[in-house]
Scaffold this motif. Structure first.
Motif, mmCIF file in Angstrom:
data_model
loop_
_atom_site.group_PDB
_atom_site.id
_atom_site.type_symbol
_atom_site.label_atom_id
_atom_site.label_comp_id
_atom_site.label_asym_id
_atom_site.label_seq_id
_atom_site.Cartn_x
_atom_site.Cartn_y
_atom_site.Cartn_z
ATOM 1 N N GLY A 165 -3.696 -9.123 2.084
ATOM 2 C CA GLY A 165 -2.614 -9.053 1.099
ATOM 3 C C GLY A 165 -3.059 -8.918 -0.344
ATOM 4 N N CYS A 166 -4.351 -8.605 -0.554
ATOM 5 C CA CYS A 166 -4.825 -8.563 -1.942
ATOM 6 C C CYS A 166 -4.877 -7.124 -2.485
ATOM 7 C CB CYS A 166 -6.175 -9.246 -2.070
ATOM 8 S SG CYS A 166 -7.430 -8.440 -1.122
ATOM 9 N N GLY A 167 -4.280 -6.179 -1.760
ATOM 10 C CA GLY A 167 -4.101 -4.842 -2.325
ATOM 11 C C GLY A 167 -5.140 -3.800 -1.935
ATOM 12 N N LYS A 168 -5.957 -4.080 -0.929
ATOM 13 C CA LYS A 168 -7.017 -3.131 -0.539
ATOM 14 C C LYS A 168 -6.415 -1.831 0.012
ATOM 15 C CE LYS A 168 -8.669 -5.995 2.540
ATOM 16 N NZ LYS A 168 -7.800 -7.191 2.438
ATOM 17 N N THR A 169 -5.503 -1.987 0.988
ATOM 18 C CA THR A 169 -4.929 -0.800 1.629
ATOM 19 C C THR A 169 -4.102 0.000 0.643
ATOM 20 O OG1 THR A 169 -4.818 -2.119 3.627
ATOM 21 C CG2 THR A 169 -3.634 -0.035 3.660
ATOM 22 N N THR A 170 -3.330 -0.714 -0.181
ATOM 23 C CA THR A 170 -2.533 -0.018 -1.199
ATOM 24 C C THR A 170 -3.467 0.804 -2.090
ATOM 25 O OG1 THR A 170 -0.897 -1.795 -1.175
ATOM 26 C CG2 THR A 170 -0.902 -0.352 -3.097
HETATM 27 P P1 ADP Z 1 -4.396 -5.676 2.008
HETATM 28 O O1 ADP Z 1 -4.731 -4.299 2.456
HETATM 29 O O2 ADP Z 1 -5.420 -6.246 1.081
HETATM 30 O O3 ADP Z 1 -4.102 -6.617 3.136
HETATM 31 P P2 ADP Z 1 -1.963 -4.478 1.011
HETATM 32 O O4 ADP Z 1 -2.377 -3.444 0.055
HETATM 33 O O5 ADP Z 1 -1.522 -4.025 2.360
HETATM 34 O O6 ADP Z 1 -3.068 -5.608 1.113
HETATM 35 O O7 ADP Z 1 -0.739 -5.291 0.377
HETATM 36 C C1 ADP Z 1 -0.789 -5.865 -0.920
HETATM 37 C C2 ADP Z 1 0.520 -6.589 -1.197
HETATM 38 O O8 ADP Z 1 1.579 -5.637 -1.265
HETATM 39 C C3 ADP Z 1 0.906 -7.591 -0.125
HETATM 40 O O9 ADP Z 1 1.539 -8.675 -0.754
HETATM 41 C C4 ADP Z 1 1.890 -6.824 0.725
HETATM 42 O O10 ADP Z 1 2.815 -7.684 1.348
HETATM 43 C C5 ADP Z 1 2.582 -5.946 -0.305
HETATM 44 N N1 ADP Z 1 3.077 -4.689 0.243
HETATM 45 C C6 ADP Z 1 2.380 -3.765 0.953
HETATM 46 N N2 ADP Z 1 3.161 -2.705 1.246
HETATM 47 C C7 ADP Z 1 4.375 -2.967 0.689
HETATM 48 C C8 ADP Z 1 5.624 -2.265 0.647
HETATM 49 N N3 ADP Z 1 5.759 -1.056 1.200
HETATM 50 N N4 ADP Z 1 6.657 -2.845 -0.004
HETATM 51 C C9 ADP Z 1 6.517 -4.056 -0.580
HETATM 52 N N5 ADP Z 1 5.377 -4.761 -0.583
HETATM 53 C C10 ADP Z 1 4.330 -4.236 0.049
#
Ligand code: ADP
Length: 365
Positions: free
Chosen positions: A38-43
């Motif tokens: 949940g720290c934004g890696k995938t985003t």
């Molecule tokens: P990681 O890859 O490090 O686990 P993510 O990038 O998936 O983290 O997510 C970062 C944050 O953004 C998390 O709090 C997640 O719940 C939130 N998040 C991810 N996708 C969405 C979305 N489509 N809408 C709202 N929040 C999102």
């Protein structure tokens, strides 16, 4: 080079997923994004191929702002490997790999023969090519996923937890063969993982994320272990940092090796110059283990060999040397050169003295 400049992402529901991210992923190198869930890696990774658009800031590829490029053209330059491979279930393995090149206009024969080449490169035997994904193990599917991402020979590669869905033994094999492949292909890679050991093993550079989508530190694995930027990074990188850091220090020629008496299975102890522990070697002079000649009777037998010691490579790391010494029944760690031939042995004391000398030299210079 992939560049993030002050990139932030706020999702429509107000979630601050990534905050003011600035770093470079250099060409030909593997950059790992690591951190708690949940720290934004995938985003962050998905902002590279524009599956997600940044709210603020610029992501660029070799100096070109990704927003100035058509998203489809952009993605042609960026291979994408996801967890559990994500293969087309109704296509054979070879057709999975050939699918994108075919779509981009490659002839059937050409696309297939390139697909077979790629499958060989990722370590998958040709006999799997006609199977369907469900007929493969998870690890094999993941290899196909990597081959498919490389099918159009893109300069950039994104990998989202590519080795997480398989058991630890298969994961290690996949990691090792991927490292080998990357030495060959030299792609610019950004990989996401939550596993710090995977990050340290695979990354040329590791970006540690913390909650709130901020960057805690970007560094080489050795730097992260030796100089974590703060308590969060130190804690995330974990225990045994001093010992693990030795894994990134090459065993240089300055570590002196002692000669060892060697013996082969079937030899008569009476004919051996030496009367206690000696090294059993195979026909190629590669060490198998140790035998205590005092316990051997008429001839040295295989069942008398003590296999407990690890064998370090002469060009391996100080950690390997130390491990060889610590695991050896004699305290003398075996070191092998090219082709696995025994080069000599080293004790833990000698390795530690070497480390102390290097440290003093480092402080002095
Ligand atoms: P990681 O890859 O490090 O686990 P993510 O990038 O998936 O983290 O997510 C970062 C944050 O953004 C998390 O709090 C997640 O719940 C939130 N998040 C991810 N996708 C969405 C979305 N489509 N809408 C709202 N929040 C999102």
């Amino acid at each position: 080079m992939i560049t993030f400049e002050h990139v932030s992402k706020v999702y429509p529901d107000g979630t601050h997923a990534v905050h003011d991210l600035t770093f470079d992923a250099p060409n030909g190198r593997l950059t790992v994004l690591v951190g708690p869930s949940g720290c934004g890696k995938t985003t962050s990774m998905r902002m590279i191929n524009r599956l997600i658009d940044p709210t603020e800031g610029v992501v660029s590829l070799d100096g070109q702002d990704t927003r100035s490029v058509d998203a489809i053209d952009l993605r042609r330059k960026i291979g994408y490997v996801i967890q559990s491979a994500g293969l087309f279930p109704h296509r054979t393995v070879v057709d999975n790999v050939a699918a994108l090149p075919r779509l981009l206009g490659a002839g059937k024969k050409e696309a297939r023969s390139r697909a077979l080449e790629l499958l060989a490169k990722v370590g998958l035997d040709e006999r799997y090519a006609r199977r369907y994904p469900y007929q493969l193990s998870g690890g094999q599917q993941q290899r196909v996923g990597v081959a498919r991402a490389l099918a159009t020979d893109p300069p950039f590669l994104l990998m989202d937890e590519p080795f997480s869905a398989v058991d630890p033994v298969v994961r290690t094999q996949l990691q090792d063969s991927f490292l080998q492949l990357q030495r060959d292909i030299g792609k610019t890679i950004v990989m996401v993982t939550h596993d710090i050991d995977e990050a340290l093993k695979l990354g040329d550079q590791v970006a540690v994320f913390r909650e709130g989508g901020t960057l805690a530190q970007v560094a080489t694995p050795a730097e992260l272990l030796a100089h974590p930027a703060d308590a969060f990074v130190a804690d995330f990188v974990g225990a045994s940092r001093g010992y693990r850091a030795l894994g990134f220090v090459e065993a240089t020629a300055t570590v002196e090796l002692a000669d060892e008496v060697t013996v082969r299975v079937g030899a008569r102890p009476a004919d051996v110059v030496g009367d206690a522990w000696c090294v059993v070697v195979d026909d190629a002079d590669a060490p198998l283990g140790w035998v205590d000649l005092r316990a051997a009777r008429d001839v040295v037998e295989e069942r008398q060999i003590d296999f407990s010691g690890t064998v370090a490579r002469a060009d391996g790391s100080l950690r390997d040397l130390l491990d060889a010494a610590l695991s050896s029944p004699t305290g003398r760690g075996l070191v092998a050169g090219p082709g696995g031939r025994l080069r000599g042995s080293v004790t833990a004391d000698e390795v530690l003295r070497h480390i102390a000398r290097e440290r003093e030299a480092g402080v002095a210079s």
